[in-house]
Every structure is written in structure tokens, then in C-alpha cells.
Design a protein around this motif. Structure first.
Motif, PDB file in Angstrom:
ATOM      1  N   GLU A  23     -22.417  19.481 -30.713  1.00 13.33           N
ATOM      2  CA  GLU A  23     -22.092  18.623 -29.568  1.00 13.33           C
ATOM      3  C   GLU A  23     -21.364  17.387 -30.041  1.00 13.33           C
ATOM      4  OE1 GLU A  23     -24.417  15.798 -26.301  1.00 13.33           O
ATOM      5  OE2 GLU A  23     -25.512  17.371 -27.385  1.00 13.33           O
ATOM      6  N   ILE A  24     -20.314  17.010 -29.320  1.00 10.48           N
ATOM      7  CA  ILE A  24     -19.613  15.750 -29.565  1.00 10.48           C
ATOM      8  C   ILE A  24     -19.557  14.997 -28.248  1.00 10.48           C
ATOM      9  CG2 ILE A  24     -17.419  14.664 -30.165  1.00 10.48           C
ATOM     10  CD1 ILE A  24     -16.873  16.873 -32.127  1.00 10.48           C
ATOM     11  N   GLN A  25     -20.081  13.773 -28.263  1.00 12.54           N
ATOM     12  CA  GLN A  25     -20.091  12.973 -27.045  1.00 12.54           C
ATOM     13  C   GLN A  25     -18.821  12.136 -26.930  1.00 12.54           C
ATOM     14  OE1 GLN A  25     -23.626  10.702 -26.410  1.00 12.54           O
ATOM     15  NE2 GLN A  25     -24.969  12.484 -26.476  1.00 12.54           N
ATOM     16  N   HIS A  79     -19.190  21.578 -27.929  1.00 16.72           N
ATOM     17  CA  HIS A  79     -19.468  21.148 -26.553  1.00 16.72           C
ATOM     18  C   HIS A  79     -19.145  19.664 -26.423  1.00 16.72           C
ATOM     19  CE1 HIS A  79     -21.981  24.750 -25.281  1.00 16.72           C
ATOM     20  NE2 HIS A  79     -21.708  24.969 -26.558  1.00 16.72           N
ATOM     21  N   LEU A  80     -18.222  19.345 -25.543  1.00 10.48           N
ATOM     22  CA  LEU A  80     -17.884  17.955 -25.262  1.00 10.48           C
ATOM     23  C   LEU A  80     -18.741  17.483 -24.095  1.00 10.48           C
ATOM     24  CD1 LEU A  80     -13.975  18.047 -25.566  1.00 10.48           C
ATOM     25  CD2 LEU A  80     -15.678  17.594 -27.341  1.00 10.48           C
ATOM     26  N   THR A  81     -19.480  16.397 -24.295  1.00  5.44           N
ATOM     27  CA  THR A  81     -20.382  15.895 -23.263  1.00  5.44           C
ATOM     28  C   THR A  81     -20.149  14.398 -23.057  1.00  5.44           C
ATOM     29  OG1 THR A  81     -22.129  15.425 -24.871  1.00  5.44           O
ATOM     30  CG2 THR A  81     -22.142  17.610 -23.832  1.00  5.44           C
ATOM     31  N   LEU A  91     -12.833  13.531 -34.771  1.00 12.68           N
ATOM     32  CA  LEU A  91     -14.140  14.126 -35.060  1.00 12.68           C
ATOM     33  C   LEU A  91     -14.053  15.650 -35.094  1.00 12.68           C
ATOM     34  CD1 LEU A  91     -16.448  11.851 -32.855  1.00 12.68           C
ATOM     35  CD2 LEU A  91     -16.193  11.816 -35.349  1.00 12.68           C
ATOM     36  N   ILE A  92     -13.244  16.218 -34.204  1.00 13.91           N
ATOM     37  CA  ILE A  92     -13.072  17.672 -34.193  1.00 13.91           C
ATOM     38  C   ILE A  92     -12.366  18.123 -35.474  1.00 13.91           C
ATOM     39  CG2 ILE A  92     -11.855  19.567 -33.046  1.00 13.91           C
ATOM     40  CD1 ILE A  92     -12.410  18.101 -30.395  1.00 13.91           C
ATOM     41  N   GLU A  93     -11.374  17.368 -35.910  1.00 16.10           N
ATOM     42  CA  GLU A  93     -10.711  17.685 -37.187  1.00 16.10           C
ATOM     43  C   GLU A  93     -11.716  17.639 -38.333  1.00 16.10           C
ATOM     44  OE1 GLU A  93      -6.128  16.134 -36.781  1.00 16.10           O
ATOM     45  OE2 GLU A  93      -7.699  14.614 -36.961  1.00 16.10           O
ATOM     46  N   ALA A  94     -12.554  16.599 -38.344  1.00 17.50           N
ATOM     47  CA  ALA A  94     -13.564  16.475 -39.392  1.00 17.50           C
ATOM     48  C   ALA A  94     -14.551  17.637 -39.351  1.00 17.50           C
ATOM     49  CB  ALA A  94     -14.300  15.145 -39.249  1.00 17.50           C
TER      50      ALA A  94
END
Length: 311
Positions: A264-266, A233-235, A276-279
Motif C-alpha cells: 500500500e502507498i498512501q 494499492h493507492l489509498t 515511491l513506486i520507482e523505489a
């Protein structure tokens, strides 16, 4: 869920029609095929009558060895249940009796043309039917394949899902679907993400417009489907909303009864969200292999504590 007709199987697998050509619009409702065995000797307690029936070399050889009267009884007992169709994978020689029964009952009789074993054909057809007849829903988001890991990116409209997907594509990862993601339940543990056909290969970017990622970046930028392993979830950024814990616990999102790990990733200007998504994808993969960075770190700390003092 799509409708699968007998005619669609004829076209997809180049099957030859020996009987029942006027009944090819019959709809297949069951996702697996059946290879009759016990039914030939009169046991019908568990006969899946709504499944496609496959007759391989073993079944055809058995039928050929029967007397005409015995064969009439054995086949008659099966066609009486009106399965969707019969597919023979052992060639079309000597099938006059089958043609007669199928024509009489209005059941399509088909023969494979490709040189493959019965098991190979069943595996291929099962996979196709499972995928086509799987329960499905559509969700708003972006589906990506990141380093071989299927990821569903979700968030409010305008949060930056498509822009993040574009950055991932530029880094060598693959788009599956933008805006509308079709989720198919293949099993109690498997959700497949794909596109709806209309959005295939397209990515919509605000201020830029609609892009065809294959035309821009080549075939490596797109794939038709992927198994969903992570729901991200991108917030929008909220100060003090995130914690710098050593390990973040996964929450889970339920899709048609299948629980997918979610996190969740802000987003914030300057933050490398694609990185961050790759990680996250690579870390998820390591966890599936039984590795935990936290456990390794703690073992190092404990080992350091246990060292004798060197005064």
C-alpha cells in the motif's frame, strides 16, 4: 478468453492451405501443439487429439520411407481422431497422400512458408496459443512497466492512479493499460497484464481528458503487455496509519490462483508517489537477486558492536 480459429493461424503465419479449406473455422481449444511420434507406431494412450499437430522434417521423412499400404495405415490411425489441423514445416513436396487423407476427413492441412526450423515454429506457435487461450479476468486499475517491472496500480476511483501513471510516463516508464486491465494467467506463477484493445495507448486524466500517450510522448511511452510482479494499492492518506519499519512485509493478492506481492502507498499532496513506486519496483528487483538492505544494515550494526573499544 479469445477464440482462435485455424483461419487465424493461416493469416498470422502466412500458411499455405493444401486441404480442408472449407474447415478453417474450426476452433482451437488447447494452448500447446503436438508433434506426433509414438502415434505413428500405434501408441495412442496419451495422444492429445485436440491439439494442433506439427509434422516436421523428421516425421515427413519417416512417412516418405514407408510403403504405400503402411503409410495409409499410419496416417489413417491419426486422422481417425480428427485433430484440429496438421501443419507441415518440411515443405509441400510429396504430400499427396496427406492431402488425400485430410480432404477425406475434413481436416485442414497447412504448410509453413517461412524459412525456420520446426522447433522455432513450435516455440512461436506455442507462445501465441498460450497467450491467446489463457484464462483471463478484467480489473479496474492502471498497468505500468516501471524499469522493466510490471506493476498493477489499484485503488478507488478518483484516488489518483492515472495521474500517478502520467508522472511515471514523463519519467521514462511505459503505460500498458489505463482503467481496464486484462490479466491473463499464463502459468501457475505468471500473470500477464495487457489492455482490451479499445483502451490501447489511451490515458484518461481528470480535468484534462483523454490522452494518446504515444502521440504525446512517442513509442517509448507504451508497451502492449507486461508480466505483473507487484500489485500496488493507492489509498488516501490516513494519519498514523503507516509505520516506519526497517522492512515492510509483502502481502499477496490472488489473481486466478497466482499470488502477486502487494503493498500500500498512501497519497498526500506533495508526496512523491511516482518516486515511491520507482523505489518499490527497484527494491523488489534487488530482493529477487537475493539482496536485502535490512540485512546489510544489520550486518554493519553488528560489525560496529563487535569492534574493540578504542579508549
Amino acid at each position: 478468453m479469445k477464440k482462435v480459429t485455424i483461419e487465424s493461424l493461416v493469416q498470422k503465419y502466412s500458411l499455405k492451405v493444401l486441404a480442408g479449406e472449407n474447415h478453417l473455422q474450426k476452433i482451437i481449444t488447447q494452448p500447446r501443439v503436438h508433434r506426433p511420434g509414438l502415434e505413428f507406431v500405434g501408441h495412442f494412450d496419451f495422444f492429445p487429439t485436440e491439439q494442433v499437430q506439427i509434422l516436421g522434417k523428421k516425421e515427413i521423412t519417416y512417412l516418405h520411407k514407408l510403403s504405400r499400404e503402411e503409410r495409409k495405415i499410419r496416417i489413417g490411425n491419426i486422422v481417425h481422431y480428427h485433430p484440429p489441423c496438421f501443419i507441415v514445416t518440411a515443405g509441400e513436396e510429396g504430400l499427396t497422400y496427406l492431402i488425400h487423407h485430410c480432404t477425406e476427413q475434413g481436416i485442414p492441412l497447412l504448410v509453413t512458408k517461412q524459412p525456420e526450423t520446426t522447433s522455432e515454429f513450435i516455440t512461436k506457435l506455442d507462445a501465441f496459443l498460450i497467450k491467446e487461450l489463457a484464462p483471463e479476468i478484467s480489473v479496474h486499475g492502471v498497468c505500468m512497466n516501471v524499469s522493466g517491472i510490471g506493476i498493477l496500480l489499484r485503488g478507488n476511483s478518483g484516488v489518483g492512479k492515472s495521474e500517478t501513471a502520467h508522472t511515471l510516463i514523463r519519467r521514462g516508464h511505459r503505460l500498458v493499460s489505463d482503467d481496464i486491465v486484462v490479466l491473463k494467467k499464463l502459468s501457475t506463477q505468471t500473470i500477464l497484464g495487457t489492455h482490451d484493445g479499445k483502451t490501447k495507448e489511451f490515458l484518461a486524466l481528470r480535468s484534462i481528458g483523454l490522452l494518446n500517450v504515444v502521440r504525446l510522448y512517442g513509442r517509448k511511452a507504451f508497451q502492449d503487455e507486461t508480466r505483473i510482479s507487484l500489485d500496488i494499492h493507492l489509498t488516501k492518506w490516513e494519519k498514523d496509519a503507516l509505520y516506519n519499519d526497517l522492512e515492510q512485509e509483502y502481502h499477496f493478492t490472488d489473481y486466478m490462483g497466482v499470488k502477486i506481492p502487494s503493498m500500500e502507498i498512501q497519497l498526500q499532496p506533495g508526496r512523491d508517489v511516482a518516486g515511491l513506486i520507482e523505489a518499490a519496483a527497484n527494491n523488489w528487483y534487488l530482493k529477487q537477486q537475493g539482496y536485502s538492505a535490512v540485512e546489510e544494515f544489520m550486518s554493519r550494526v553488528e560489525a560496529d558492536i563487535m569492534k574493540p573499544d578504542r579508549d
